[in-house]
Design a protein around this motif. Structure first.
Motif, PDB file in Angstrom:
ATOM      1  N   ARG A  21    -113.660 -32.878 -36.314  1.00 28.31           N
ATOM      2  CA  ARG A  21    -112.332 -32.304 -36.533  1.00 28.31           C
ATOM      3  C   ARG A  21    -111.964 -32.697 -37.960  1.00 28.31           C
ATOM      4  NH1 ARG A  21    -110.350 -30.424 -31.978  1.00 28.31           N
ATOM      5  NH2 ARG A  21    -108.129 -30.628 -32.353  1.00 28.31           N
ATOM      6  N   VAL A  22    -111.344 -31.786 -38.689  1.00 30.28           N
ATOM      7  CA  VAL A  22    -111.151 -31.980 -40.123  1.00 30.28           C
ATOM      8  C   VAL A  22    -109.675 -31.893 -40.504  1.00 30.28           C
ATOM      9  CG1 VAL A  22    -111.775 -31.138 -42.428  1.00 30.28           C
ATOM     10  CG2 VAL A  22    -113.413 -30.912 -40.532  1.00 30.28           C
ATOM     11  N   ALA A  23    -109.265 -32.796 -41.386  1.00 34.48           N
ATOM     12  CA  ALA A  23    -107.964 -32.700 -42.050  1.00 34.48           C
ATOM     13  C   ALA A  23    -108.239 -32.360 -43.507  1.00 34.48           C
ATOM     14  CB  ALA A  23    -107.198 -34.005 -41.947  1.00 34.48           C
ATOM     15  N   VAL A  24    -107.698 -31.248 -43.967  1.00 35.25           N
ATOM     16  CA  VAL A  24    -107.757 -30.893 -45.386  1.00 35.25           C
ATOM     17  C   VAL A  24    -106.454 -31.414 -45.984  1.00 35.25           C
ATOM     18  CG1 VAL A  24    -107.872 -29.054 -47.095  1.00 35.25           C
ATOM     19  CG2 VAL A  24    -109.181 -28.865 -44.962  1.00 35.25           C
ATOM     20  N   ARG A  25    -106.574 -32.450 -46.814  1.00 36.04           N
ATOM     21  CA  ARG A  25    -105.394 -33.123 -47.356  1.00 36.04           C
ATOM     22  C   ARG A  25    -105.151 -32.696 -48.798  1.00 36.04           C
ATOM     23  NH1 ARG A  25    -105.909 -39.280 -47.146  1.00 36.04           N
ATOM     24  NH2 ARG A  25    -105.908 -38.808 -44.932  1.00 36.04           N
ATOM     25  N   PHE A  84    -114.709 -16.304 -38.058  1.00 35.13           N
ATOM     26  CA  PHE A  84    -113.358 -16.828 -37.960  1.00 35.13           C
ATOM     27  C   PHE A  84    -113.405 -18.325 -38.172  1.00 35.13           C
ATOM     28  CE2 PHE A  84    -110.249 -18.813 -35.020  1.00 35.13           C
ATOM     29  CZ  PHE A  84    -109.098 -18.445 -35.696  1.00 35.13           C
ATOM     30  N   LEU A  85    -112.585 -18.811 -39.039  1.00 33.20           N
ATOM     31  CA  LEU A  85    -112.503 -20.241 -39.310  1.00 33.20           C
ATOM     32  C   LEU A  85    -111.196 -20.763 -38.711  1.00 33.20           C
ATOM     33  CD1 LEU A  85    -113.781 -22.680 -40.700  1.00 33.20           C
ATOM     34  CD2 LEU A  85    -112.577 -22.029 -42.765  1.00 33.20           C
ATOM     35  N   PRO A  86    -111.261 -21.378 -37.529  1.00 38.95           N
ATOM     36  CA  PRO A  86    -110.035 -21.821 -36.863  1.00 38.95           C
ATOM     37  C   PRO A  86    -109.361 -22.951 -37.645  1.00 38.95           C
ATOM     38  CG  PRO A  86    -111.948 -22.685 -35.723  1.00 38.95           C
ATOM     39  CD  PRO A  86    -112.460 -21.772 -36.796  1.00 38.95           C
ATOM     40  N   HIS A  87    -108.088 -22.746 -37.944  1.00 36.93           N
ATOM     41  CA  HIS A  87    -107.352 -23.768 -38.677  1.00 36.93           C
ATOM     42  C   HIS A  87    -105.852 -23.518 -38.533  1.00 36.93           C
ATOM     43  CE1 HIS A  87    -107.080 -20.489 -41.568  1.00 36.93           C
ATOM     44  NE2 HIS A  87    -106.078 -21.147 -42.123  1.00 36.93           N
ATOM     45  N   PRO A  94    -108.834 -27.563 -34.921  1.00 36.25           N
ATOM     46  CA  PRO A  94    -110.091 -28.163 -35.394  1.00 36.25           C
ATOM     47  C   PRO A  94    -110.027 -28.496 -36.888  1.00 36.25           C
ATOM     48  CG  PRO A  94    -110.477 -25.987 -34.431  1.00 36.25           C
ATOM     49  CD  PRO A  94    -109.011 -26.206 -34.449  1.00 36.25           C
ATOM     50  N   VAL A  95    -109.255 -27.688 -37.641  1.00 40.13           N
ATOM     51  CA  VAL A  95    -109.034 -27.911 -39.071  1.00 40.13           C
ATOM     52  C   VAL A  95    -107.529 -27.858 -39.285  1.00 40.13           C
ATOM     53  CG1 VAL A  95    -109.379 -27.030 -41.410  1.00 40.13           C
ATOM     54  CG2 VAL A  95    -111.251 -26.875 -39.736  1.00 40.13           C
ATOM     55  N   LEU A  96    -106.982 -28.920 -39.868  1.00 38.32           N
ATOM     56  CA  LEU A  96    -105.545 -28.988 -40.094  1.00 38.32           C
ATOM     57  C   LEU A  96    -105.277 -29.246 -41.570  1.00 38.32           C
ATOM     58  CD1 LEU A  96    -102.818 -28.989 -38.520  1.00 38.32           C
ATOM     59  CD2 LEU A  96    -102.983 -31.487 -38.527  1.00 38.32           C
ATOM     60  N   LEU A  97    -104.490 -28.384 -42.193  1.00 41.08           N
ATOM     61  CA  LEU A  97    -104.081 -28.560 -43.580  1.00 41.08           C
ATOM     62  C   LEU A  97    -102.811 -29.387 -43.603  1.00 41.08           C
ATOM     63  CD1 LEU A  97    -105.799 -25.875 -43.443  1.00 41.08           C
ATOM     64  CD2 LEU A  97    -104.667 -25.255 -45.546  1.00 41.08           C
ATOM     65  N   GLU A 109    -101.740 -39.267 -42.077  1.00 41.06           N
ATOM     66  CA  GLU A 109    -102.027 -39.208 -40.644  1.00 41.06           C
ATOM     67  C   GLU A 109    -102.306 -37.763 -40.245  1.00 41.06           C
ATOM     68  OE1 GLU A 109    -102.362 -41.978 -38.845  1.00 41.06           O
ATOM     69  OE2 GLU A 109    -101.888 -43.064 -40.673  1.00 41.06           O
ATOM     70  N   ALA A 110    -103.366 -37.569 -39.489  1.00 42.42           N
ATOM     71  CA  ALA A 110    -103.734 -36.224 -39.032  1.00 42.42           C
ATOM     72  C   ALA A 110    -103.592 -36.163 -37.518  1.00 42.42           C
ATOM     73  CB  ALA A 110    -105.159 -35.889 -39.454  1.00 42.42           C
ATOM     74  N   PRO A 111    -102.616 -35.409 -37.024  1.00 41.38           N
ATOM     75  CA  PRO A 111    -102.402 -35.344 -35.577  1.00 41.38           C
ATOM     76  C   PRO A 111    -103.515 -34.636 -34.810  1.00 41.38           C
ATOM     77  CG  PRO A 111    -100.818 -33.955 -36.734  1.00 41.38           C
ATOM     78  CD  PRO A 111    -101.613 -34.684 -37.770  1.00 41.38           C
ATOM     79  N   ASN A 112    -104.487 -34.051 -35.518  1.00 41.92           N
ATOM     80  CA  ASN A 112    -105.588 -33.370 -34.813  1.00 41.92           C
ATOM     81  C   ASN A 112    -106.753 -34.319 -34.530  1.00 41.92           C
ATOM     82  OD1 ASN A 112    -106.550 -33.545 -37.472  1.00 41.92           O
ATOM     83  ND2 ASN A 112    -107.609 -31.580 -37.360  1.00 41.92           N
ATOM     84  N   GLY A 113    -106.590 -35.611 -34.789  1.00 47.42           N
ATOM     85  CA  GLY A 113    -107.660 -36.571 -34.524  1.00 47.42           C
ATOM     86  C   GLY A 113    -108.856 -36.376 -35.437  1.00 47.42           C
ATOM     87  N   ALA A 114    -108.610 -36.047 -36.689  1.00 48.49           N
ATOM     88  CA  ALA A 114    -109.683 -35.751 -37.647  1.00 48.49           C
ATOM     89  C   ALA A 114    -110.667 -36.908 -37.761  1.00 48.49           C
ATOM     90  CB  ALA A 114    -109.097 -35.432 -39.009  1.00 48.49           C
ATOM     91  N   THR A 115    -111.947 -36.557 -37.799  1.00 53.10           N
ATOM     92  CA  THR A 115    -113.005 -37.523 -38.073  1.00 53.10           C
ATOM     93  C   THR A 115    -113.591 -37.302 -39.459  1.00 53.10           C
ATOM     94  OG1 THR A 115    -114.622 -36.094 -36.989  1.00 53.10           O
ATOM     95  CG2 THR A 115    -113.599 -37.828 -35.646  1.00 53.10           C
TER      96      THR A 115
END
Length: 152
Positions: free
Chosen positions: A31-35, A57-60, A72-75, A80-86
């Protein structure tokens, strides 16, 4: 223990490189956080990500919505990333810490090779993270594909 991967963009803009890196991360099950640093920049990037990849499709989503934890991808502009980014992908010179590098599967720092301030910021991050004992790799796309140029 993760590592920091520095991606020096010289042949392609961020909006072309980021979708491919995100797809590769999702295939690994991350799971990704784009910061980023600027919400307006992330708005622009969000629009670009809806256009890529052309054949899929790129789910974000953007942070602040009711379904952040499911993305799965949160900008985001937040640490802190509430999507549990690894995996965290830093754009615009967004800050990452040695603790994050050591606690995540991967930290990616993407920077524009044509921007002197971005280059200096990436160099500073490299020095800070490697001085703190983090593993780091430097990748460049100057040949048209990603080539690892250095590793610590």
């Amino acid at each position: 223990m993760g590592a920091a991967y520095f991606y020096h963009l010289t042949q392609q803009p961020l909006e072309a490189a980021l979708p491919r890196l995100l797809e590769a991360s999702l295939k690994r099950g991350w799971r990704v956080a784009v910061r980023g640093r600027n919400p307006r920049y992330l708005d622009w990037l969000d629009q670009k990500l809806w256009l890529e990849p052309e054949d899929g499709f790129l789910p974000h989503g953007q942070a602040g919505g009711p379904h952040d934890a499911l993305q799965p991808v949160l900008l985001t502009t937040e640490a802190e990333a509430p999507n549990g980014a690894t995996c965290v992908m830093s754009v615009e010179g967004a800050q990452v810490t040695a603790e994050e590098v050591n606690g995540l599967d991967r930290v990616c720092i993407l920077f524009d090779g044509g921007d002197a301030a971005a280059l200096e910021r990436a160099r500073s991050q490299w020095r800070e993270l490697t001085a703190a004992g983090c593993g780091a790799q430097y990748w460049s796309d100057e040949s048209g594909s990603w080539v690892k140029k250095s590793e610590r």
